[in-house]
Design an enzyme around this catalytic site. Sequence first.
Site, short mmCIF file in Angstrom:
data_model
loop_
_atom_site.label_atom_id
_atom_site.label_comp_id
_atom_site.label_asym_id
_atom_site.label_seq_id
_atom_site.Cartn_x
_atom_site.Cartn_y
_atom_site.Cartn_z
N HIS A 83 0.83 -1.21 0.00
CA HIS A 83 0.00 0.00 0.00
C HIS A 83 0.87 1.26 0.00
O HIS A 83 2.06 1.24 0.34
CB HIS A 83 -0.93 0.02 1.22
N GLU B 239 -1.88 -7.18 7.52
CA GLU B 239 -0.49 -7.01 7.97
C GLU B 239 -0.23 -7.89 9.19
O GLU B 239 -1.15 -8.41 9.84
CB GLU B 239 -0.24 -5.53 8.29
#
Length: 504
Positions: A68, A142
């Site tokens: 990202h 994550e």
Amino acid sequence: MVLVLTPSSSSSSICLLRRSPPRYGAVRCSSSVQEIQKPPGEGLSSDLRASEPLPPLKVAKRVVLVRHGQSTWNAEGRIQGSSNFSVLTKKGESQAETSRQMLIDDNFDACFASPLERSKRTAEIIWGGRKESIIPEYELREIDLYSFQGLLKNEGKERYGSAYRQWQLDAANFIIDGHYPVRELWERARNCWTKILAHDSRSVLVVAHNAVNQALVATAIGLGVEYFRCLLQSNCGVSVLDFIPRPEGGSPDICLDRLNQTPGSPVAGGKSGGRDTNKRIILVCNGSTQGNTENSFPFAGDHPMNMLGVIQSQKSAELLLDLKVSSIISSPNKACFETAMTISKVQEAADCLGADCVPRYVELKQIGSLDVETIFQQSKMDLSNFPPIQPGWLNRIDDGLRTTLWDQSGKAWQSLLDEISNESSEGVLVAVAHPAIHIALMGHCLNLTKEWLGSFHLDEGSVSVLDFPDGPKGRGVIRCINYTAHLGRWSIPITRSTEDGEEF
């Protein structure tokens, strides 16, 4: 001045390169997670092939991983983990848009994305107007960092002391709230591959996060938790993996075609593995040669560069313009030496734009152990019908040739380490050689074995960057592999079309 060092026999005379007596070899450690209790820089093990094979494939797949863009917590220096309280900054949105432009002409069949907002939004920007829906996958979130999540990094140091230090220096054994986050992440990454490869698609985009993308790359090519923070993933960095079916079936061959191709320059400043570094080796592949043809094996003799190669070498020199390179070491082959000379001339002229300026001297050397063409030409292997260079091509050369390549590259790697170990060195060394020898050098950097040679791919004119935040005696961090964006209109596409059944 050029210093030429060539092998006088099977034992090369490259030792003449040393300026200081100490030799710095690769230091190995156990591959067992339970036995990693060693200081950082004690090396890594290559005996780490994944115990659980990936499912067999009927057709080749290419998977493109994207981290990202910059998030609000990235900017604030907070530990994000799998929390969902940060969003993309304006810079992050811009990075995602740059990645969209890089991938705009590519034909993806599917997009998997982490459901966390920062990755979800990045995926939406890159995916653009494509008609297929983005597939949310919770296991792509994550790394779970439990009580660390949301803390500023200095708060983590203050509150958790030794635990925070272990997270920084021995992440594979880091434990918090009864969990081993990195070990859990590796297991989750293996589960993700099973789902991604089971999807009926040929070309897949995956948008996720720093740590999980590291784990995806590592588990794909068979590296264990010890390699956490060795395969850099910058904001919106793009990595590419090829999964190639085996004729006999079973787990596919896997090749890392590209690592961390970023919206910004790969040689710009920044941390490696969370730490500053002042020692760096930049691997520059020589430009295209006059002996190259579309379907030929690229070891047809010692040829100079063709016009495309001249352009590629100039573009590489321009990419390195803002760095102060301390020395350039080249293979003695014509195309490699021409590429090195181009880089040297640009470096020496960079600080000398005024009438009274004195050009900066850049030491340029040749070493015979970087000469890979001779190895192939002297081989007993029949290369006349060898297919063109494709991902994983080094898997198809015979074992004797692979052993010779590995052993010679080990001598070259030692020479490069000796060079950057010199206290008078400014820390940036450029090595120019053929892609095959650079692949082997990356294997030595990661303390792998010759069996990994087919796990990496490099193109002519590409640039790869190896950082040493713990110095030349410590473990290397791969900042990027096979960067070609600097070549502009002559660059190698990040992905390749899969329309009409075209092979990768």
